[in-house]
Design a protein around this motif. Structure first.
Motif, PDB file in Angstrom:
ATOM      1  N   VAL A 106       0.841  -1.206   0.000  1.00 50.47           N
ATOM      2  CA  VAL A 106       0.000   0.000   0.000  1.00 50.47           C
ATOM      3  C   VAL A 106       0.876   1.256   0.000  1.00 50.47           C
ATOM      4  O   VAL A 106       1.732   1.415   0.868  1.00 50.47           O
ATOM      5  CB  VAL A 106      -0.936   0.012   1.231  1.00 50.47           C
ATOM      6  CG1 VAL A 106      -1.771   1.296   1.248  1.00 50.47           C
ATOM      7  CG2 VAL A 106      -1.845  -1.217   1.214  1.00 50.47           C
ATOM      8  N   VAL A 108       1.933   4.741   0.947  1.00 52.09           N
ATOM      9  CA  VAL A 108       1.601   5.569   2.118  1.00 52.09           C
ATOM     10  C   VAL A 108       2.618   6.689   2.249  1.00 52.09           C
ATOM     11  O   VAL A 108       3.751   6.581   1.760  1.00 52.09           O
ATOM     12  CB  VAL A 108       1.633   4.764   3.439  1.00 52.09           C
ATOM     13  CG1 VAL A 108       0.475   3.812   3.545  1.00 52.09           C
ATOM     14  CG2 VAL A 108       2.944   4.035   3.597  1.00 52.09           C
ATOM     15  N   GLY A 118       1.090  -1.875  10.789  1.00 54.46           N
ATOM     16  CA  GLY A 118       1.351  -1.408   9.435  1.00 54.46           C
ATOM     17  C   GLY A 118       2.470  -2.150   8.725  1.00 54.46           C
ATOM     18  O   GLY A 118       2.626  -2.002   7.519  1.00 54.46           O
ATOM     19  N   ARG A 122       2.245  -1.278   4.875  1.00 57.42           N
ATOM     20  CA  ARG A 122       2.880  -0.006   4.487  1.00 57.42           C
ATOM     21  C   ARG A 122       4.076  -0.279   3.564  1.00 57.42           C
ATOM     22  O   ARG A 122       4.946  -1.065   3.904  1.00 57.42           O
ATOM     23  CB  ARG A 122       3.385   0.741   5.724  1.00 57.42           C
ATOM     24  CG  ARG A 122       2.287   1.230   6.652  1.00 57.42           C
ATOM     25  CD  ARG A 122       2.899   1.899   7.859  1.00 57.42           C
ATOM     26  NE  ARG A 122       3.571   3.135   7.486  1.00 57.42           N
ATOM     27  CZ  ARG A 122       3.042   4.339   7.593  1.00 57.42           C
ATOM     28  NH1 ARG A 122       1.852   4.479   8.117  1.00 57.42           N
ATOM     29  NH2 ARG A 122       3.710   5.410   7.226  1.00 57.42           N
ATOM     30  N   VAL A 185      -7.817  -0.102   5.482  1.00 50.69           N
ATOM     31  CA  VAL A 185      -6.522   0.556   5.271  1.00 50.69           C
ATOM     32  C   VAL A 185      -6.616   1.573   4.140  1.00 50.69           C
ATOM     33  O   VAL A 185      -6.203   2.731   4.277  1.00 50.69           O
ATOM     34  CB  VAL A 185      -5.424  -0.498   4.967  1.00 50.69           C
ATOM     35  CG1 VAL A 185      -4.164   0.178   4.456  1.00 50.69           C
ATOM     36  CG2 VAL A 185      -5.119  -1.311   6.213  1.00 50.69           C
ATOM     37  N   LEU A 186      -7.183   1.179   3.003  1.00 52.41           N
ATOM     38  CA  LEU A 186      -7.264   2.117   1.875  1.00 52.41           C
ATOM     39  C   LEU A 186      -8.269   3.230   2.138  1.00 52.41           C
ATOM     40  O   LEU A 186      -8.070   4.363   1.693  1.00 52.41           O
ATOM     41  CB  LEU A 186      -7.584   1.387   0.573  1.00 52.41           C
ATOM     42  CG  LEU A 186      -6.374   0.740  -0.113  1.00 52.41           C
ATOM     43  CD1 LEU A 186      -6.760   0.223  -1.482  1.00 52.41           C
ATOM     44  CD2 LEU A 186      -5.196   1.683  -0.229  1.00 52.41           C
ATOM     45  N   GLU A 188      -8.661   4.618   4.965  1.00 58.39           N
ATOM     46  CA  GLU A 188      -7.912   5.571   5.796  1.00 58.39           C
ATOM     47  C   GLU A 188      -6.893   6.352   4.950  1.00 58.39           C
ATOM     48  O   GLU A 188      -6.659   7.529   5.154  1.00 58.39           O
ATOM     49  CB  GLU A 188      -7.195   4.784   6.905  1.00 58.39           C
ATOM     50  CG  GLU A 188      -6.582   5.624   7.995  1.00 58.39           C
ATOM     51  CD  GLU A 188      -5.815   4.739   8.981  1.00 58.39           C
ATOM     52  OE1 GLU A 188      -4.675   5.058   9.310  1.00 58.39           O
ATOM     53  OE2 GLU A 188      -6.380   3.694   9.376  1.00 58.39           O
ATOM     54  N   GLN A 189      -6.309   5.676   3.966  1.00 63.26           N
ATOM     55  CA  GLN A 189      -5.273   6.301   3.135  1.00 63.26           C
ATOM     56  C   GLN A 189      -5.840   7.144   1.996  1.00 63.26           C
ATOM     57  O   GLN A 189      -5.103   7.872   1.333  1.00 63.26           O
ATOM     58  CB  GLN A 189      -4.381   5.213   2.493  1.00 63.26           C
ATOM     59  CG  GLN A 189      -3.498   4.466   3.452  1.00 63.26           C
ATOM     60  CD  GLN A 189      -2.528   5.399   4.147  1.00 63.26           C
ATOM     61  OE1 GLN A 189      -1.880   6.227   3.517  1.00 63.26           O
ATOM     62  NE2 GLN A 189      -2.442   5.294   5.455  1.00 63.26           N
ATOM     63  N   TRP A 192      -4.850  10.833   1.265  1.00 61.59           N
ATOM     64  CA  TRP A 192      -3.448  10.979   0.834  1.00 61.59           C
ATOM     65  C   TRP A 192      -3.266  10.462  -0.606  1.00 61.59           C
ATOM     66  O   TRP A 192      -2.601  11.098  -1.433  1.00 61.59           O
ATOM     67  CB  TRP A 192      -2.516  10.217   1.797  1.00 61.59           C
ATOM     68  CG  TRP A 192      -1.072  10.400   1.484  1.00 61.59           C
ATOM     69  CD1 TRP A 192      -0.251  11.402   1.916  1.00 61.59           C
ATOM     70  CD2 TRP A 192      -0.251   9.562   0.639  1.00 61.59           C
ATOM     71  NE1 TRP A 192       1.022  11.250   1.404  1.00 61.59           N
ATOM     72  CE2 TRP A 192       1.043  10.125   0.612  1.00 61.59           C
ATOM     73  CE3 TRP A 192      -0.493   8.395  -0.091  1.00 61.59           C
ATOM     74  CZ2 TRP A 192       2.102   9.565  -0.105  1.00 61.59           C
ATOM     75  CZ3 TRP A 192       0.561   7.838  -0.816  1.00 61.59           C
ATOM     76  CH2 TRP A 192       1.824   8.422  -0.823  1.00 61.59           C
ATOM     77  N   LEU A 193      -3.881   9.332  -0.903  1.00 56.32           N
ATOM     78  CA  LEU A 193      -3.775   8.759  -2.257  1.00 56.32           C
ATOM     79  C   LEU A 193      -4.380   9.725  -3.281  1.00 56.32           C
ATOM     80  O   LEU A 193      -3.819   9.926  -4.370  1.00 56.32           O
ATOM     81  CB  LEU A 193      -4.499   7.407  -2.329  1.00 56.32           C
ATOM     82  CG  LEU A 193      -3.883   6.274  -1.506  1.00 56.32           C
ATOM     83  CD1 LEU A 193      -4.851   5.093  -1.405  1.00 56.32           C
ATOM     84  CD2 LEU A 193      -2.564   5.821  -2.129  1.00 56.32           C
TER      85      LEU A 193
END
Ligand SMILES: C[S@@+](CC[C@H](N)C(=O)[O-])C[C@H]1O[C@@H](n2cnc3c(N)ncnc32)[C@H](O)[C@@H]1O
Length: 217
Positions: A106, A108, A118, A122, A185-186, A188-189, A192-193
């Motif tokens: 992922v 990050v 993570g 991560r 997880v994605l 949450e990310q 940022w992505l």
């Protein structure tokens, strides 16, 4: 006996199952030497051993994952050798007919971490911190006719994976693709992505991609 994945160990999920399907399509016999790198709960190593492979090795950097896989193999009476260590380092002098990898992939913010929450997912800003090491270090460990199966996200550049493994002399292709909803997880990310142009605004799905790379006989 039902064995639950302990807290702190990556529980099998869509990427695990997609890779497991690809693994079970391979020709596995008692003589097939199998490596599961980043074994987590041991799901893939146990699938290979359950299919009849008598020489299965599982590696993970996490002591919790190593303990969980060891215990699960013993409870099921399956012949899995479990080693703690960094990716392929503990088996650098060995050869394998089948290597399976579901590594952290992922993308990050920040550097890749080596322990704690993570570590299972991560993978640095482009998601390739571990994938690229596998592309470099796995091909020399494949016996003639040996196969590497690697699952990762469409977000971390499957074309680059194909290029790198082909450049290492392996016959390489995408074996499977599956689109799934973002997990926790994605989700949450996602901000940022999105900010880094890795997903479209409002995107809620990712594609999992399995790469199959074979050393010529
Ligand atoms: C995405 S999880 C996959 C677990 C399992 N193979 C599965 O498919 O369910 C990635 C695993 O790689 C392990 N890992 C991360 N970095 C590693 C490294 N440098 N060396 C060995 N294992 C590592 C993590 O501890 C985690 O168990």
């Amino acid at each position: 006996m039902v064995f639950k994945t302990p807290p702190g160990v990556y529980a099998p999920q869509d990427d695990t199952w997609l890779l497991s399907e690809a693994l079970l399509r391979e020709d596995i016999t008692a003589g097939t030497a199998v490596l599961d790198v980043g074994t987590g709960s041991g799901a893939l190593a146990l699938a290979a051993a359950g299919r009849g492979a008598a020489q299965v090795t599982a590696v993970d950097v996490s002591p919790l994952a190593v303990g969980a896989t060891w215990l699960r193999a013993r409870l099921k009476g399956l012949p899995v050798r479990v080693l703690q260590g960094d990716l392929l380092t503990p088996v650098a002098d060995r050869g394998f007919d089948l290597i399976v990898a579901n590594p952290p992939y992922v993308p990050v913010a920040g550097r890749r971490i080596r322990r704690g929450r993570g570590v299972a997912w991560r993978a640095g800003g482009d998601g390739r911190a571990v994938v690229d090491r596998i592309c470099r270090d796995a091909p020399p460990l494949l016996r003639p006719g040996g196969v590497l199966l690697l699952v990762h996200s469409g977000l971390c550049g499957p074309d680059r994976t194909v290029e790198r493994l082909a450049a290492a002399g392996l016959r390489t292709a995408v074996a499977d693709r599956r689109t799934i909803p973002f997990g926790p997880v994605l989700r949450e990310q996602a901000p940022w992505l999105e900010a880094h142009g890795l997903i479209a605004p409002g995107e809620t799905k990712e594609e999992l991609v399995v790469i199959r790379a074979e050393r010529q006989l």
